[in-house]
Design an enzyme around this catalytic site. Structure first.
Site, PDB file in Angstrom:
ATOM      1  N   LYS A  25       0.860  -1.184   0.000  1.00  0.00           N
ATOM      2  CA  LYS A  25       0.000   0.000   0.000  1.00  0.00           C
ATOM      3  C   LYS A  25       0.895   1.231   0.000  1.00  0.00           C
ATOM      4  CE  LYS A  25      -3.772   1.940   2.851  1.00  0.00           C
ATOM      5  NZ  LYS A  25      -4.559   1.722   4.087  1.00  0.00           N
TER       6      LYS A  25
ATOM      7  N   SER B 173      -9.498   1.642   3.418  1.00  0.00           N
ATOM      8  CA  SER B 173      -8.661   2.439   2.546  1.00  0.00           C
ATOM      9  C   SER B 173      -7.630   1.631   1.759  1.00  0.00           C
ATOM     10  CB  SER B 173      -7.923   3.489   3.376  1.00  0.00           C
ATOM     11  OG  SER B 173      -7.013   2.859   4.273  1.00  0.00           O
TER      12      SER B 173
ATOM     13  N   SER C 246      -9.579  -0.787   7.542  1.00  0.00           N
ATOM     14  CA  SER C 246      -9.028  -0.550   6.204  1.00  0.00           C
ATOM     15  C   SER C 246      -8.320  -1.729   5.549  1.00  0.00           C
ATOM     16  CB  SER C 246      -8.070   0.646   6.241  1.00  0.00           C
ATOM     17  OG  SER C 246      -8.792   1.845   6.256  1.00  0.00           O
TER      18      SER C 246
END
Lengths: 99, 501
Positions: B81, B167, B191
């Site tokens: 990420k 997210s 997330s």
């Protein structure tokens, strides 16, 4: 009903150093009021005998040995700076003339 | 080997094939790179890819494999990420070949090249895994749909008109779409688990303190935790094994032994007591989600687990508690983006104006909302009423979890109250968006480990079953999820776009 005024929004934006344009201020006023309404439900919870939790882990004063190690080099640190004046970071005027 | 395309298989399968020399790291890397290229525009999962660096690393891994190296993640391609910093500068401040930028999904960090590596990158490099690139995410990990990225929304490979969750939406979608065998995400309120649920992947948030946060762009420091997304529970266990453990550079990382996670995957849950908290079946939960989750609970009961009805009465206070604590911590953490040290600068003539305008133009709408909310909650006159109050309710929520987990071995719950929703459906209603995390954020508030494992489809889209455990009891969480996965028959769920050989 949590009502947050336009002036409140501008005051908080100043504290946060966050420029908002006029329609952002309007939108923020409406949305923050809406969110704060939902948050205010916490007032109903009796917490008179409850201590606050800042962290879920019971660690206190984590210390390390005071042994010097290699620092990041100045060149690597400065490489991302928008404005530099080697070997320093450069910033716009802090004190305006006449002040 | 199954019928699945090479790119869609599990780490466990391809690692065995690597050790048997039936495939090569280079072949796996090419398979992922081909998927990344094929679906770049359709899914928008990656913000940066360096295919040359990945190929070089894969060739080195193949050489090590040839020399008898048996590290379990050796040669396995993965993605990070774009919240994890990746070293991109040498000591002279010059670009390192193969160094990837770090943006946190924000314009304010556009072009930022880190002078150091995150613990996650270091540990996975030491494990011999192959970094493919950085995945798209909500700006500063703030969001539940990946629509808050400054670099465009990510599309769910199950249905491109829907969100992948957030997210860590890019990480989840990349794993679902066969673009990486695993990815790391971060989870502050759901997330990792919520996008895993929405994309039919397995995602785990470890206990707070289990994995180092060093080099993770900070959102809410008392809630943030790093964890893996992959295609099976066993794969998640393998990755967790590589990243878990104490790191003196993160003072909240806990120095407690790391157990053998794969050894916990016995497939046996007979006699385990599993609690189902009634408050987690929240208003607004889709009937198809509830049906799938209840069926999952029944599967575990049929495997011999004892299902216990339990109560976590403060669950509905979680959202309000979270939306004070997380924005408050975020408003402090994001004070560092000042246009001086790195990132965007507005080029104003005076310093204070430069702060205001750099931040005003660099942050997106959701990040601004949370900075405002957090600053308000911490400001004079409101601190006790909001911030201290929320920390007190945090104590209540945590104590309730601890009390329930003293009577059961783990908790079963939905991960997300809905399946993937349409892109754009909730962008104008922040509160509706926040409700997506109603079932996941209490777990962060209590600092516990949680995993989401696929438990079927509703309206053709994946549903996730959440398993929550005691602090540092990842072995039981993984054991329950793995036993479920083996019995449930959803282990080979792949999006319709994944091709079968």
């Amino acid at each position: 009903m949590a009502s947050i005024s336009r002036d409140d929004v501008l005051h908080v934006a100043l504290l946060a150093r966050l420029h908002l344009d006029d329609d952002e201020v309007d939108r923020m006023q409406a949305q923050l009021s809406h969110i704060l309404d939902a948050i205010e439900t916490l007032r109903d919870v009796d917490t008179s005998q409850v201590s606050p939790t800042a962290s879920v882990i019971q660690l206190e004063n984590v210390m390390r040995d005071d042994e010097p190690g290699p620092p990041m080099t100045r060149e690597a640190v400065l490489a991302n700076a928008p404005l530099r004046d080697d070997p320093f970071l450069r910033v716009p005027t802090v004190l305006e003339e006449g002040r | 080997m199954t019928e699945l395309d090479l790119a869609d298989r599990t780490i466990t399968e391809v690692a065995a094939a690597l050790q048997a020399r039936e495939t090569s790291s280079r072949e796996l890397t090419e398979a992922c790179l081909a998927r990344i290229e094929r679906d770049a525009e359709r899914l928008n999962t990656f913000l940066a890819v360096d295919d040359d660096a990945a190929r070089r690393a894969a060739d080195a891994a193949d050489a090590a494999l040839g020399a008898g190296d048996e590290r379990p993640l050796l040669g396995i391609p993965y993605a990070l990420k774009d919240i994890f910093v990746t070293r991109a500068l040498d000591d002279d401040g010059h670009d390192l070949p193969g160094g990837l930028p770090t943006t946190a999904g924000s314009f304010i960090l556009e072009g930022y090249r880190s002078p150091y590596a995150s613990a996650a990158q270091e540990r996975l490099e030491a494990a011999g895994a192959i970094l493919l690139g950085k995945t798209n995410c909500d700006e500063f990990a703030m969001g539940s749909s990946n629509e808050n990225s400054a670099y465009g929304a990510v599309h769910n490979p199950w249905d491109e008109t829907t969100v992948p969750g957030g997210s860590s939406g890019g990480s989840a979608a990349a794993v679902a779409a066969g673009q990486a065998y695993f990815a790391l995400g971060t989870d502050t309120g759901g997330s990792i688990r919520q996008p895993a649920s929405l994309t039919g992947t397995v995602g785990m948030k470890p206990t707070y303190g289990r994995v180092s946060r060093y080099g993770m762009v900070a959102f809410a420091s008392s809630l943030d935790q790093c964890g893996p997304l992959a295609r099976s529970v066993r794969d998640v266990a393998l990755v967790l094994q590589a990243i878990a453990g104490h790191d003196p550079r993160d003072s909240t990382s806990v120095d407690t032994p790391v157990p053998d996670y794969a050894a916990a995957l016995t497939g046996d849950v007979a006699g385990l007591r599993l609690g189902v908290p009634r408050e987690f079946f929240v208003t607004g939960m889709e009937p198809g989600v509830e049906t799938a989750v209840r069926a999952g609970v029944e599967t575990l009961e049929n495997l011999g687990a004892e299902i216990v009805d339990v109560s976590l009465p403060s669950t509905d206070r979680g959202l309000a508690t979270y939306y004070i604590i997380a924005p408050a911590e975020a408003s402090a953490n994001l004070a560092r983006y000042d246009g001086v040290k790195y990132g965007l600068s507005a080029d104003a003539d005076a310093l204070w104006d430069n702060y205001d305008h750099t931040r005003g133009s660099g942050f997106g709408a959701e990040v601004k909302r949370r900075i405002m909310l957090g600053t308000y909650a911490l400001s004079a006159g409101y601190y006790d009423a909001y911030y201290v109050k929320a920390q007190q309710v945090r104590t209540l929520i945590k104590d309730e979890f601890d009390a329930v987990l003293a009577t059961v071995d783990a908790i079963l719950a939905p991960t997300s109250p809905t399946v993937a929703f349409k892109i754009g459906a909730k962008v104008d209603d922040p509160l509706a968006m926040y409700l997506n995390d109603a079932c996941t954020l209490p777990v962060n508030i209590a600092g516990l480990p949680g995993i989401s494992v696929p438990c079927g489809l509703s309206e053709g889209l994946p549903v996730g079953l959440q398993v929550i455990g005691r602090a540092f009891d990842e072995p039981t969480v993984l054991r329950v999820a793995d036993a479920y996965e083996r019995a449930a028959g959803f282990a080979e769920l792949r999006p319709p776009t994944a091709s079968r050989a």
